[in-house]
Design a protein around this motif. Sequence first.
Motif, mmCIF file in Angstrom:
data_model
loop_
_atom_site.group_PDB
_atom_site.id
_atom_site.type_symbol
_atom_site.label_atom_id
_atom_site.label_comp_id
_atom_site.label_asym_id
_atom_site.label_seq_id
_atom_site.Cartn_x
_atom_site.Cartn_y
_atom_site.Cartn_z
ATOM 1 N N SER A 115 0.837 -1.209 0.000
ATOM 2 C CA SER A 115 0.000 0.000 0.000
ATOM 3 C C SER A 115 0.869 1.256 0.000
ATOM 4 C CB SER A 115 -0.922 0.001 1.221
ATOM 5 O OG SER A 115 -1.815 -1.082 1.185
ATOM 6 N N GLU A 116 1.922 1.206 0.785
ATOM 7 C CA GLU A 116 2.831 2.353 0.875
ATOM 8 C C GLU A 116 3.477 2.648 -0.469
ATOM 9 O OE1 GLU A 116 7.047 3.382 3.113
ATOM 10 O OE2 GLU A 116 5.655 1.971 4.060
ATOM 11 N N ALA A 117 3.970 1.592 -1.116
ATOM 12 C CA ALA A 117 4.618 1.777 -2.421
ATOM 13 C C ALA A 117 3.635 2.292 -3.461
ATOM 14 C CB ALA A 117 5.239 0.465 -2.879
ATOM 15 N N SER A 118 2.414 1.717 -3.455
ATOM 16 C CA SER A 118 1.396 2.128 -4.418
ATOM 17 C C SER A 118 0.991 3.579 -4.195
ATOM 18 C CB SER A 118 0.170 1.222 -4.297
ATOM 19 O OG SER A 118 -0.844 1.645 -5.189
ATOM 20 N N LEU A 119 0.782 3.943 -2.930
ATOM 21 C CA LEU A 119 0.397 5.318 -2.621
ATOM 22 C C LEU A 119 1.499 6.305 -3.002
ATOM 23 C CD1 LEU A 119 -1.496 5.171 0.801
ATOM 24 C CD2 LEU A 119 -2.352 6.052 -1.371
ATOM 25 N N LYS A 120 2.739 5.948 -2.716
ATOM 26 C CA LYS A 120 3.848 6.838 -3.061
ATOM 27 C C LYS A 120 3.898 7.092 -4.569
ATOM 28 C CE LYS A 120 7.067 6.022 0.776
ATOM 29 N NZ LYS A 120 8.374 5.454 1.179
ATOM 30 N N THR A 121 3.714 6.016 -5.335
ATOM 31 C CA THR A 121 3.739 6.150 -6.798
ATOM 32 C C THR A 121 2.599 7.023 -7.285
ATOM 33 O OG1 THR A 121 4.771 3.983 -7.057
ATOM 34 C CG2 THR A 121 3.664 4.902 -8.976
ATOM 35 N N ASN A 122 1.393 6.753 -6.783
ATOM 36 C CA ASN A 122 0.212 7.505 -7.224
ATOM 37 C C ASN A 122 0.267 8.960 -6.775
ATOM 38 O OD1 ASN A 122 -0.916 5.262 -8.475
ATOM 39 N ND2 ASN A 122 -1.987 4.610 -6.634
ATOM 40 N N ILE A 123 0.739 9.169 -5.553
ATOM 41 C CA ILE A 123 0.847 10.539 -5.055
ATOM 42 C C ILE A 123 1.873 11.321 -5.864
ATOM 43 C CG2 ILE A 123 1.635 11.937 -3.102
ATOM 44 C CD1 ILE A 123 0.347 9.885 -1.244
ATOM 45 N N ALA A 124 2.983 10.676 -6.195
ATOM 46 C CA ALA A 124 4.012 11.343 -7.004
ATOM 47 C C ALA A 124 3.453 11.730 -8.372
ATOM 48 C CB ALA A 124 5.221 10.422 -7.166
ATOM 49 N N LYS A 125 2.688 10.823 -8.986
ATOM 50 C CA LYS A 125 2.074 11.128 -10.289
ATOM 51 C C LYS A 125 1.071 12.264 -10.151
ATOM 52 C CE LYS A 125 2.489 6.507 -12.351
ATOM 53 N NZ LYS A 125 1.741 5.307 -12.842
ATOM 54 N N ALA A 126 0.238 12.198 -9.101
ATOM 55 C CA ALA A 126 -0.768 13.240 -8.891
ATOM 56 C C ALA A 126 -0.111 14.603 -8.665
ATOM 57 C CB ALA A 126 -1.660 12.883 -7.701
ATOM 58 N N LYS A 127 0.958 14.624 -7.866
ATOM 59 C CA LYS A 127 1.653 15.882 -7.610
ATOM 60 C C LYS A 127 2.272 16.434 -8.890
ATOM 61 C CE LYS A 127 2.738 15.311 -2.704
ATOM 62 N NZ LYS A 127 3.810 15.174 -1.680
ATOM 63 N N SER A 128 2.797 15.532 -9.718
ATOM 64 C CA SER A 128 3.362 15.963 -10.996
ATOM 65 C C SER A 128 2.279 16.562 -11.890
ATOM 66 C CB SER A 128 4.031 14.777 -11.701
ATOM 67 O OG SER A 128 4.527 15.156 -12.968
ATOM 68 N N ASN A 129 1.104 15.905 -11.919
ATOM 69 C CA ASN A 129 -0.016 16.412 -12.721
ATOM 70 C C ASN A 129 -0.495 17.764 -12.205
ATOM 71 O OD1 ASN A 129 -0.001 14.156 -14.376
ATOM 72 N ND2 ASN A 129 -1.510 13.052 -13.143
ATOM 73 N N VAL A 130 -0.553 17.887 -10.879
ATOM 74 C CA VAL A 130 -0.987 19.150 -10.283
ATOM 75 C C VAL A 130 -0.005 20.266 -10.618
ATOM 76 C CG1 VAL A 130 -1.264 20.375 -8.091
ATOM 77 C CG2 VAL A 130 -2.366 18.166 -8.417
ATOM 78 N N ARG A 131 1.295 19.978 -10.514
ATOM 79 C CA ARG A 131 2.300 20.985 -10.853
ATOM 80 C C ARG A 131 2.200 21.386 -12.321
ATOM 81 N NH1 ARG A 131 5.643 17.838 -7.431
ATOM 82 N NH2 ARG A 131 6.500 16.736 -9.225
ATOM 83 N N HIS A 132 1.961 20.390 -13.174
ATOM 84 C CA HIS A 132 1.832 20.667 -14.606
ATOM 85 C C HIS A 132 0.594 21.533 -14.864
ATOM 86 C CE1 HIS A 132 2.453 20.063 -18.867
ATOM 87 N NE2 HIS A 132 1.216 19.608 -19.006
ATOM 88 N N MET A 133 -0.518 21.179 -14.225
ATOM 89 C CA MET A 133 -1.744 21.953 -14.388
ATOM 90 C C MET A 133 -1.559 23.368 -13.853
ATOM 91 S SD MET A 133 -4.837 22.290 -15.380
ATOM 92 C CE MET A 133 -5.283 20.596 -15.803
ATOM 93 N N GLU A 134 -0.901 23.486 -12.700
ATOM 94 C CA GLU A 134 -0.651 24.797 -12.107
ATOM 95 C C GLU A 134 0.209 25.645 -13.042
ATOM 96 O OE1 GLU A 134 0.417 26.455 -7.658
ATOM 97 O OE2 GLU A 134 1.314 24.582 -8.345
ATOM 98 N N MET A 135 1.216 25.023 -13.650
ATOM 99 C CA MET A 135 2.083 25.733 -14.584
ATOM 100 C C MET A 135 1.290 26.225 -15.792
ATOM 101 S SD MET A 135 5.271 24.260 -16.820
ATOM 102 C CE MET A 135 4.092 23.356 -17.826
ATOM 103 N N GLN A 136 0.401 25.356 -16.320
ATOM 104 C CA GLN A 136 -0.393 25.739 -17.483
ATOM 105 C C GLN A 136 -1.348 26.883 -17.153
ATOM 106 O OE1 GLN A 136 -2.079 21.853 -18.672
ATOM 107 N NE2 GLN A 136 -0.909 22.057 -20.562
ATOM 108 N N ILE A 137 -1.978 26.797 -15.972
ATOM 109 C CA ILE A 137 -2.904 27.860 -15.563
ATOM 110 C C ILE A 137 -2.157 29.177 -15.415
ATOM 111 C CG2 ILE A 137 -4.401 28.679 -13.701
ATOM 112 C CD1 ILE A 137 -5.235 25.778 -13.231
ATOM 113 N N ASP A 138 -0.997 29.129 -14.754
ATOM 114 C CA ASP A 138 -0.193 30.347 -14.583
ATOM 115 C C ASP A 138 0.233 30.908 -15.939
ATOM 116 O OD1 ASP A 138 -0.420 30.172 -11.867
ATOM 117 O OD2 ASP A 138 1.520 29.200 -11.566
#
Length: 230
Positions: A115-138
């Motif tokens: 669960s820890e490994a899966s969550l870390k992977t998914n959270i990392a992807k989500a954070k990357s997507n959020v940063r990308h979306m934030e960059m596009q919005i800015d």
Amino acid sequence: MSLRKIWTAIRGASNEGLEAVADSQSLRILDQELRDAKQELTNCDQNLTKIMAKRKLASNKVDALQSDIDTYTQHAIAASEKGDDALALECAERVAELEGQLSAEKEIMQSFLNSEASLKTNIAKAKSNVRHMEMQIDQVKATESVQKAQVAVSSSNIGANSNVKTALDSLERIKAKQQQRSAELAAAEELASEEDGGALDAKLKKAGIAPGASASGSDKLAQILAAKKG
């Protein structure tokens, strides 16, 4: 202009206004979704921390059980070597019991690890997507601001160029009026001079007849030689 063209123009302006409102609302929606996503990621980080803590506790329990198994295994060997088979058997039974617990705890610990490994992977992807979306919005917001500024500057330049042309036209009119006034003043002075005989005196001076007239070089030389002889 025909009514059809007027209606088409009205529809075009209306559509542009609706699109501008929709675009503005879209940015607000994206901002809100971005805030929601960041909050969810914060919650995910908290849940991940809890899972990691439970995994740590399970790991500690596995280590403790393994230590107990090693201890009772040595006790069983020691009791058997002393000929106390009953005590050796009791220690062996304890080892078997602990091994059962160890197997269960290892499964729990592995589940937490997965669960820890899966969550870390998914959270990392989500954070990357959020940063990308934030960059596009800015980037969209920055581009929008720059383009608005460019439109404002272009409009100002158009207005400024028009104002400058008007000012230059006014300047030329003022200069023309001043030149006309200067010519009128010169003509008035000339007329006044003629009326009081000034024009005649000027002609006599120029001819070298009237007092104050500038002598020529030859006349001046004659005066100098005459003075010397006298």
